[in-house]
Design a protein around this motif. Sequence first.
Motif, PDB file in Angstrom:
ATOM      1  N   ASN A   6      40.058  10.588  38.449  1.00 50.84           N
ATOM      2  CA  ASN A   6      40.092  10.932  39.879  1.00 50.84           C
ATOM      3  C   ASN A   6      40.594   9.749  40.699  1.00 50.84           C
ATOM      4  N   GLY A  14      41.831  20.563  35.076  1.00 53.65           N
ATOM      5  CA  GLY A  14      42.232  20.051  36.373  1.00 53.65           C
ATOM      6  C   GLY A  14      43.422  19.116  36.236  1.00 53.65           C
ATOM      7  N   SER A  15      43.325  17.948  36.876  1.00 52.31           N
ATOM      8  CA  SER A  15      44.382  16.934  36.764  1.00 52.31           C
ATOM      9  C   SER A  15      43.895  15.721  35.988  1.00 52.31           C
ATOM     10  N   ARG A  21      47.427  20.874  38.029  1.00 48.47           N
ATOM     11  CA  ARG A  21      48.194  19.738  37.523  1.00 48.47           C
ATOM     12  C   ARG A  21      49.698  20.003  37.608  1.00 48.47           C
ATOM     13  N   GLY A  69      40.564  17.483  40.582  1.00 52.20           N
ATOM     14  CA  GLY A  69      40.218  18.889  40.439  1.00 52.20           C
ATOM     15  C   GLY A  69      41.313  19.833  40.865  1.00 52.20           C
ATOM     16  N   ARG A  70      42.450  19.295  41.257  1.00 56.51           N
ATOM     17  CA  ARG A  70      43.566  20.138  41.690  1.00 56.51           C
ATOM     18  C   ARG A  70      44.380  20.618  40.491  1.00 56.51           C
ATOM     19  N   TRP A 124      34.854  19.540  40.874  1.00 57.68           N
ATOM     20  CA  TRP A 124      35.882  18.593  41.285  1.00 57.68           C
ATOM     21  C   TRP A 124      36.905  19.211  42.236  1.00 57.68           C
ATOM     22  N   ARG A 125      36.660  20.397  42.749  1.00 62.68           N
ATOM     23  CA  ARG A 125      37.692  21.108  43.510  1.00 62.68           C
ATOM     24  C   ARG A 125      38.130  20.398  44.791  1.00 62.68           C
ATOM     25  N   LEU A 154      39.927  26.223  38.108  1.00 62.28           N
ATOM     26  CA  LEU A 154      39.828  24.766  38.186  1.00 62.28           C
ATOM     27  C   LEU A 154      38.358  24.346  38.227  1.00 62.28           C
TER      28      LEU A 154
END
Length: 503
Positions: free
Chosen positions: A87, A470-471, A294, A291-292, A285-286, A281
């Motif tokens: 993150n 997520g990312s 990827r 959390g976005r 973590w949204r 997702l």
Amino acid sequence: MSARNSTAAYEALKERFQRLSALGGAQAVLHWDRATMMPEGGATARAEQQAILSLIAHETLTAPETAELLANASEAAEALSDWDRANLGEMARVHAHATATPADLVTRLSRQKSETEMIWRKARAANDFASLAPALDKLIALTREQASAKADALGLDPYDALLDSYDPGRRAADVDVLFADLESFLPALLGEVMEHQRQAEQALPIEGPFPVELQERIGREVMGLMGFDFAHGRLDVSHHPFTGGVPDDSRITTRYDERDFTESLMATIHETGHSLYERGLPKEWRTQPVGRARGMTIHESQSLLFEMQAGRTEPFIAFLAPRLKQAFGGEGQAWEPANILRHYRRVAPGFIRVQADEVTYPLHVMLRYRLERAMIAGELKAADLPAAWNEGMKERLGIVPPDDDRGCMQDIHWPAGSFGYFPTYTLGALAAAQIFAAAKEAVPGIEGALGRGDFRPLTSFVREKVHGQGSRLTPDGIIEEATGKPLGTAAFKAHIEARYLGK
């Protein structure tokens, strides 16, 4: 700095990015509103609202305090969990992109995007490219300015700086390798598929009309089967199908043609695939960068996984056919599953990208990729776009659009300022083929479940392997973890040969 202060800096960053997430959600819903239901006279006011929101988000992200917090938090990186460390890395990446673009350019770009998109809507309806060209030139100039600023700050080529915004870590050199590999076999494969279809039983016409309300009913039914949550989303109509909103407020649009239900249904499945990704997702973590979604290669892999890979399987069409027949009151052999499957698997060069079959689709995308790179390099002006487009269509697909509505004005991406997006469609198609092959190997009953209208085994696989990541990883990292292989063309080629040639 003490570990306690470094941790506090990271927590302060999380609060800041949570506010930015809320701003981004508001912008997404405003964009959906503008595309679906806003009166024409409200365009100027809405453009100003979006420009101000963009400026507020940019100022928050680029404030000196953000850089200080990032510097301080980085000292605690080793003590953070894997997710928190990822993150923090994403925070730094987003911050680097934002600080590379001056605030006044953010505002000018936002206003020009809104203005150009609204002009495009009218120009396309009137088949009047000349009325769009001046605004598009202004937008290209501003995009080149942004690309140059990002290139200087990030140490990238200008086009790579734009591509990185849509597909983090991806470079044009990577795209060139994959596209060259595709071009080495796809034209010959297209010819082989078309010859095979000429010798096979031909599809019987399916007679309409197909009322919009019935098409919508079927679309909603399939969305429900796929797991779309109507308590957290809605389906509407727009010029160009798209998905917007946020994970808990998903907005899908499609378009209808009463002469042909097939396009609308698959567009709805495609956009639902996008929505399922957003909805899947990681909840905890949204509101944070990790959390976005990827990037767009992964996003497009999920829409194409459901539309092209699962949605056109023989078992699913066999499940769908009697429901289509009943909904539209169909009679005769034309409504049999085998005939409907022929319609959904028909391969032929066409003018419209979103209507293209999966064999010719990459050729559409590779043309757009070449053209937008030329525009960003300053080698192609808007006024010269129609001629370059038509030449490219003739070269790649052997056809020339009869007008610009079916040519260079068909897509919303460039009028909306989305330069660097197009290659992700074909990269997503490659990833979708690879992921579906891996899913079928890991969960042998997937195709049988699709024959019962049950998407859950497939959705469960991607929820774990793709959506839930997520990312945390790079796009290629997600693909490799999900499939055991780096992104390539082999699975796509094998899929086309198996589906269309029986190999």
